[in-house]
Enzyme design. Structure first.
Site, PDB file in Angstrom:
ATOM      1  N   SER A 167      -8.156  -7.661   8.154  1.00 17.62           N
ATOM      2  CA  SER A 167      -8.206  -7.953   9.450  1.00 17.62           C
ATOM      3  C   SER A 167      -9.001  -9.262   9.641  1.00 17.62           C
ATOM      4  O   SER A 167      -8.806 -10.037  10.679  1.00 17.62           O
ATOM      5  CB  SER A 167      -8.741  -7.040  10.351  1.00 17.62           C
ATOM      6  OG  SER A 167      -8.627  -5.701   9.677  1.00 17.62           O
ATOM      7  N   LYS A 211       0.847  -1.300   0.002  1.00 18.26           N
ATOM      8  CA  LYS A 211       0.061   0.043  -0.042  1.00 18.26           C
ATOM      9  C   LYS A 211       0.736   1.389  -0.077  1.00 18.26           C
ATOM     10  O   LYS A 211       1.889   1.446   0.617  1.00 18.26           O
ATOM     11  CB  LYS A 211      -0.920   0.140   1.238  1.00 18.26           C
ATOM     12  CG  LYS A 211      -2.100  -0.978   1.106  1.00 18.26           C
ATOM     13  CD  LYS A 211      -2.933  -0.853   2.445  1.00 18.26           C
ATOM     14  CE  LYS A 211      -4.050  -1.916   2.780  1.00 18.26           C
ATOM     15  NZ  LYS A 211      -4.952  -2.004   1.769  1.00 18.26           N
TER      16      LYS A 211
END
Lengths: 305, 201
Positions: free
Chosen positions: A247, A92
């Site tokens: 997550s 990212k």
């Protein structure tokens, strides 16, 4: 697209063109891309059948908890993750932070996610992705946002959802918005397309292309809140090409089992008996958050435009 | 005459592009994820994607053995990129537990042409296709390091084979399904039909 470099002909190998950039995303279809923060996580993801891993410093739920500024991952960590697995490695960069993107390209990452999960570096402008040989994936909440990112050179889209919540509601909302927007354009008369381009704030040539083909010109994955095998299959049935899971895997009580089950549910998304079988005995999913009761300042999906 | 029914292994990867290419050639094509679906097809395309993911799903969902049996029975195949890795005799730089079906007499190196920024396209002459070269798209492609006596090399690039014909099988390092050029899918259908003594379309 005037910036497409794929048009070159000849026997000399031609790198960095639109077809090889979009093509890698095509190869990831039907698969799961997993957020990983260590080489050990990356191995677990690869063992479970992930098609790629996303290297980042903290999974979104930890970024959400810790607050502060979230940036591109540590360079040594990205190198270690690249060395640990044979599958593609994504990483990212902050929205608008083209130098982070330059660094990631120089490290040899296979895809860059210009991501709202990190703290934006530029609130006005996204990265000019045509300048890079490495392909980019960008988040979108609706069709107009997806087409603006494609206009800037994104070779893959993912709907934003609301990362780190374990709540699929925003992922569903955004996927329906994109799919509904496509169906709307496909059913229009040609003279209505310019008004739609104005309405969406999207490039006219891409609106015309969708009118002609009835689909996005790039692969569209879902992301942001997928926490169970059934969530993954829901997004596939809603028409996405594959899933990003952040997550949801490493914040569950049994990451190996969750990772394998979500991979299986993404492939057999239309077979409830398989989803039931792989969902049995998984342990607890990650804790979830109610997005509707979150203050606006805590939402990640509203970063970028 | 029976019409050839072609399956595309649909565990993961660019399945849709192959189905479109096959149907564009007039073939009857369907996706294959289960042993029953595998049983219902005459020939199989193993698409591009991630070979480790497909390999694991083949094992977990009990498709590996039925697939090996069909291959032993002479089912024709077209394999591209990750599919080629699955069909090979030996995989270098792969995971030790990944499947090599051992049909194509080749040794392949995963990601042998480098990472994504090295992915490329080039015009490549292919024997069996005539004079016009094929626009070949290589994406994190496997490199064929060695082709044994059973594997006929029908195209090469930079000194390495990139397309293999072996009996009813075609194996490619690149992605014809990502182009509008139907010639390699047509060739596969013709060869498969000839091997099975049925009509291609």
């Amino acid at each position: 697209m005037t910036s497409d470099k794929s048009a070159a002909n000849g026997h000399e190998p031609h790198t960095g063109g639109l077809r090889v950039k979009r093509g890698l995303a095509e190869m990831l279809k039907g698969g799961v891309i997993m957020d990983v923060v260590t080489p050990e996580h990356a191995k677990i993801a690869e063992d479970a059948g992930a098609v790629a891993v996303m290297a980042l410093e903290r999974v979104p739920s930890d970024i959400r908890r810790d607050g502060g500024v979230a940036r591109m991952s540590d360079v040594s960590l990205i190198k270690e993750i690249i060395a640990a697995v044979t599958i593609p490695v994504m990483a990212k960069a902050r929205i608008g932070h083209f130098v982070e993107a330059q660094v990631l390209q120089s490290l040899g990452v296979d895809y860059i996610d210009e991501s709202e999960v990190l703290t934006p570096a530029d609130e006005e402008h996204h990265i000019d992705k045509w300048q890079f040989d490495v392909p980019f994936v960008c988040g979108a909440r609706d069709l107009g946002e997806a087409l603006r990112r494609i206009g800037e050179g994104a070779a893959m889209i993912r709907t934003k959802g609301e990362a780190g919540t374990g709540n699929v509601v925003e992922a569903v909302r955004h996927m329906r918005a994109v799919q509904g927007g496509i169906r709307r354009i496909a059913s229009m008369r040609p003279e209505e397309l310019m008004a739609e381009a104005k309405h969406l704030g999207a490039p006219f040539d891409l609106i015309q292309e969708i009118h002609r083909t009835g689909k996005l010109p790039v692969v569209n994955f879902s992301a942001g809140g997928i926490a169970t095998p059934a969530d993954a299959a829901l997004m596939m049935q809603l028409g996405c090409d594959g899933n990003f899971v952040g997550s949801g895997i490493f914040k569950s009580t049994n990451p190996e089992a969750y990772a394998k089950a979500i991979v299986a549910a993404t492939t057999f998304f239309d077979k409830p008996e398989v989803i039931a079988e792989v969902s049995a005995g998984l342990g607890k999913a990650m804790p979830g958050l109610d997005v509707a009761s979150m203050p606006a300042g805590e939402l990640l999906a509203t970063r970028g435009w | 005459m029976t019409i050839l029914r072609v399956g595309v292994l649909a565990l993961q990867g660019d399945v849709r592009e192959h189905l479109t290419a096959l149907r564009g050639c007039g073939a009857e094509a369907a996706s294959v994820r289960t042993p029953a679906e595998l049983e219902s097809v005459d020939a199989l395309v193993l698409p591009g994607g991630e070979s480790t993911t497909m390999s694991r799903l083949l094992q977990v969902f009990d498709l590996e053995m039925p697939l090996r049996e069909r291959l032993a029975g002479g089912m024709p195949t077209l394999s591209t990129c990750a599919g080629l890795i699955l069909m090979s005799r030996e995989v270098l730089d792969g995971r030790p537990d990944q499947i090599a079906l051992g049909v194509l007499d080749i040794s392949v190196r995963r990601n042998g042409y480098g990472r994504q920024v090295e992915s490329f396209e080039a015009d490549i002459p292919v024997a069996l296709l005539g004079v016009a070269p094929f626009r070949a798209i290589f994406i994190r492609a496997p490199r064929i390091e060695h082709a044994g006596p059973d594997a006929e090399v029908v195209a090469s690039f930079g000194g390495n084979p990139v397309a293999i014909a072996q009996g009813p099988h075609l194996g490619l390092c690149f992605h014809p399904e990502m182009t509008d050029d139907p010639r390699l899918h047509q060739l596969f259908l013709e060869r498969a039909a000839a091997a099975l003594e049925v009509s291609a379309a």
